[in-house]
Design a protein around this motif. Sequence first.
Motif, PDB file in Angstrom:
ATOM      1  N   ASN A   1       0.826  -1.211   0.000  1.00  0.00           N
ATOM      2  CA  ASN A   1       0.000   0.000   0.000  1.00  0.00           C
ATOM      3  C   ASN A   1       0.859   1.259   0.000  1.00  0.00           C
ATOM      4  O   ASN A   1       0.549   2.238  -0.691  1.00  0.00           O
ATOM      5  N   VAL A   2       1.928   1.261   0.774  1.00  0.00           N
ATOM      6  CA  VAL A   2       2.829   2.412   0.814  1.00  0.00           C
ATOM      7  C   VAL A   2       3.450   2.619  -0.557  1.00  0.00           C
ATOM      8  O   VAL A   2       3.542   3.756  -1.047  1.00  0.00           O
ATOM      9  N   GLN A   3       3.879   1.548  -1.194  1.00  0.00           N
ATOM     10  CA  GLN A   3       4.485   1.664  -2.525  1.00  0.00           C
ATOM     11  C   GLN A   3       3.478   2.211  -3.542  1.00  0.00           C
ATOM     12  O   GLN A   3       3.820   3.051  -4.380  1.00  0.00           O
ATOM     13  N   GLU A   4       2.221   1.732  -3.444  1.00  0.00           N
ATOM     14  CA  GLU A   4       1.203   2.219  -4.380  1.00  0.00           C
ATOM     15  C   GLU A   4       0.869   3.690  -4.135  1.00  0.00           C
ATOM     16  O   GLU A   4       0.668   4.465  -5.074  1.00  0.00           O
ATOM     17  N   LEU A   5       0.777   4.082  -2.863  1.00  0.00           N
ATOM     18  CA  LEU A   5       0.403   5.464  -2.548  1.00  0.00           C
ATOM     19  C   LEU A   5       1.532   6.449  -2.814  1.00  0.00           C
ATOM     20  O   LEU A   5       1.282   7.643  -2.979  1.00  0.00           O
ATOM     21  N   SER A   6       2.755   5.998  -2.840  1.00  0.00           N
ATOM     22  CA  SER A   6       3.874   6.926  -3.034  1.00  0.00           C
ATOM     23  C   SER A   6       4.403   6.921  -4.474  1.00  0.00           C
ATOM     24  O   SER A   6       5.518   7.396  -4.712  1.00  0.00           O
ATOM     25  N   ARG A   7       3.619   6.422  -5.412  1.00  0.00           N
ATOM     26  CA  ARG A   7       4.035   6.484  -6.818  1.00  0.00           C
ATOM     27  C   ARG A   7       4.120   7.949  -7.261  1.00  0.00           C
ATOM     28  O   ARG A   7       3.345   8.798  -6.813  1.00  0.00           O
ATOM     29  N   TYR A   8       5.039   8.220  -8.172  1.00  0.00           N
ATOM     30  CA  TYR A   8       5.280   9.605  -8.616  1.00  0.00           C
ATOM     31  C   TYR A   8       4.058  10.205  -9.315  1.00  0.00           C
ATOM     32  O   TYR A   8       3.682  11.334  -9.037  1.00  0.00           O
ATOM     33  N   ASP A   9       3.425   9.444 -10.199  1.00  0.00           N
ATOM     34  CA  ASP A   9       2.288  10.011 -10.939  1.00  0.00           C
ATOM     35  C   ASP A   9       1.108  10.315 -10.012  1.00  0.00           C
ATOM     36  O   ASP A   9       0.378  11.280 -10.225  1.00  0.00           O
ATOM     37  N   ARG A  10       0.900   9.512  -8.982  1.00  0.00           N
ATOM     38  CA  ARG A  10      -0.180   9.776  -8.033  1.00  0.00           C
ATOM     39  C   ARG A  10       0.099  11.054  -7.248  1.00  0.00           C
ATOM     40  O   ARG A  10      -0.770  11.915  -7.083  1.00  0.00           O
ATOM     41  N   VAL A  11       1.334  11.194  -6.740  1.00  0.00           N
ATOM     42  CA  VAL A  11       1.714  12.403  -5.989  1.00  0.00           C
ATOM     43  C   VAL A  11       1.599  13.638  -6.887  1.00  0.00           C
ATOM     44  O   VAL A  11       1.109  14.693  -6.460  1.00  0.00           O
ATOM     45  N   TYR A  12       2.026  13.529  -8.131  1.00  0.00           N
ATOM     46  CA  TYR A  12       1.959  14.650  -9.070  1.00  0.00           C
ATOM     47  C   TYR A  12       0.519  15.057  -9.367  1.00  0.00           C
ATOM     48  O   TYR A  12       0.199  16.247  -9.410  1.00  0.00           O
ATOM     49  N   SER A  13      -0.409  14.069  -9.509  1.00  0.00           N
ATOM     50  CA  SER A  13      -1.812  14.390  -9.783  1.00  0.00           C
ATOM     51  C   SER A  13      -2.469  15.072  -8.582  1.00  0.00           C
ATOM     52  O   SER A  13      -3.272  15.998  -8.730  1.00  0.00           O
ATOM     53  N   ILE A  14      -2.123  14.656  -7.389  1.00  0.00           N
ATOM     54  CA  ILE A  14      -2.659  15.297  -6.183  1.00  0.00           C
ATOM     55  C   ILE A  14      -2.139  16.727  -6.087  1.00  0.00           C
ATOM     56  O   ILE A  14      -2.886  17.650  -5.715  1.00  0.00           O
ATOM     57  N   ALA A  15      -0.901  16.941  -6.426  1.00  0.00           N
ATOM     58  CA  ALA A  15      -0.321  18.295  -6.391  1.00  0.00           C
ATOM     59  C   ALA A  15      -1.005  19.215  -7.404  1.00  0.00           C
ATOM     60  O   ALA A  15      -1.256  20.389  -7.121  1.00  0.00           O
ATOM     61  N   LYS A  16      -1.336  18.693  -8.581  1.00  0.00           N
ATOM     62  CA  LYS A  16      -2.024  19.509  -9.589  1.00  0.00           C
ATOM     63  C   LYS A  16      -3.416  19.890  -9.126  1.00  0.00           C
ATOM     64  O   LYS A  16      -3.871  21.007  -9.355  1.00  0.00           O
TER      65      LYS A  16
ATOM     66  N   MET B   1       5.870  22.710  -8.447  1.00  0.00           N
ATOM     67  CA  MET B   1       7.004  21.867  -8.129  1.00  0.00           C
ATOM     68  C   MET B   1       8.267  22.715  -8.128  1.00  0.00           C
ATOM     69  O   MET B   1       8.563  23.410  -9.096  1.00  0.00           O
ATOM     70  N   ASN B   2       8.990  22.682  -7.034  1.00  0.00           N
ATOM     71  CA  ASN B   2      10.239  23.428  -6.895  1.00  0.00           C
ATOM     72  C   ASN B   2      11.369  22.403  -6.887  1.00  0.00           C
ATOM     73  O   ASN B   2      11.524  21.609  -5.964  1.00  0.00           O
ATOM     74  N   GLU B   3      12.168  22.410  -7.921  1.00  0.00           N
ATOM     75  CA  GLU B   3      13.222  21.424  -8.089  1.00  0.00           C
ATOM     76  C   GLU B   3      14.299  21.539  -7.024  1.00  0.00           C
ATOM     77  O   GLU B   3      14.985  20.558  -6.732  1.00  0.00           O
ATOM     78  N   GLU B   4      14.481  22.700  -6.444  1.00  0.00           N
ATOM     79  CA  GLU B   4      15.535  22.888  -5.449  1.00  0.00           C
ATOM     80  C   GLU B   4      15.201  22.211  -4.129  1.00  0.00           C
ATOM     81  O   GLU B   4      16.087  21.854  -3.357  1.00  0.00           O
ATOM     82  N   GLN B   5      13.938  22.017  -3.834  1.00  0.00           N
ATOM     83  CA  GLN B   5      13.543  21.429  -2.552  1.00  0.00           C
ATOM     84  C   GLN B   5      13.275  19.914  -2.647  1.00  0.00           C
ATOM     85  O   GLN B   5      12.918  19.299  -1.656  1.00  0.00           O
ATOM     86  N   ILE B   6      13.466  19.335  -3.813  1.00  0.00           N
ATOM     87  CA  ILE B   6      13.217  17.891  -3.978  1.00  0.00           C
ATOM     88  C   ILE B   6      14.483  17.130  -3.633  1.00  0.00           C
ATOM     89  O   ILE B   6      15.562  17.445  -4.135  1.00  0.00           O
ATOM     90  N   ARG B   7      14.302  16.152  -2.866  1.00  0.00           N
ATOM     91  CA  ARG B   7      15.416  15.265  -2.524  1.00  0.00           C
ATOM     92  C   ARG B   7      14.965  13.829  -2.750  1.00  0.00           C
ATOM     93  O   ARG B   7      13.909  13.418  -2.283  1.00  0.00           O
ATOM     94  N   ASN B   8      15.799  13.071  -3.386  1.00  0.00           N
ATOM     95  CA  ASN B   8      15.512  11.647  -3.612  1.00  0.00           C
ATOM     96  C   ASN B   8      16.246  10.830  -2.562  1.00  0.00           C
ATOM     97  O   ASN B   8      17.453  10.972  -2.379  1.00  0.00           O
TER      98      ASN B   8
END
Length: 128
Positions: free
Chosen positions: A97-112, A118-125
């Motif tokens: 469930n954590v892996q499914e909820l933390s997918r990039y496209d899901r997080v990006y759609s919620i942000a939109k 999206m601020n590239e300077e504050q993103i850390r992988n």
Amino acid sequence: MMNDNLARPLIDETQHKPQPYADQKYNQNKDIPEKTYKKGLTRIEMIVSSLFLSVLFIMAAGHITLSMQVSTMNRSIQDIKTESSLMQVENTNYEQNVQELSRYDRVYSIAKKNELKMNEEQIRNVFK
């Protein structure tokens, strides 16, 4: 005639009667009760056998008690193993469930939807 001295009078054994003195001894012996031994167990044998039986009974009761404790422990160990395997399955499901909820496209759609930028300077992988 020398052999005459060695001769003994011949007594008929059928006519032989015991002397009165011997009769008195025989009668006296009859008055004294003879010791008769009982057929059976003596006191010492009874004590030893009762001690042996009581030790045997105690050992049997202890064996039964220990067997019950061992079976109870085995049952509780099996219950714990079953709970552990259920927890492992549950943890695996949560990880999925954590892996499914933390997918990039899901997080990006919620942000939109929430109009976030999206601020590239504050993103850390972070990698495991």
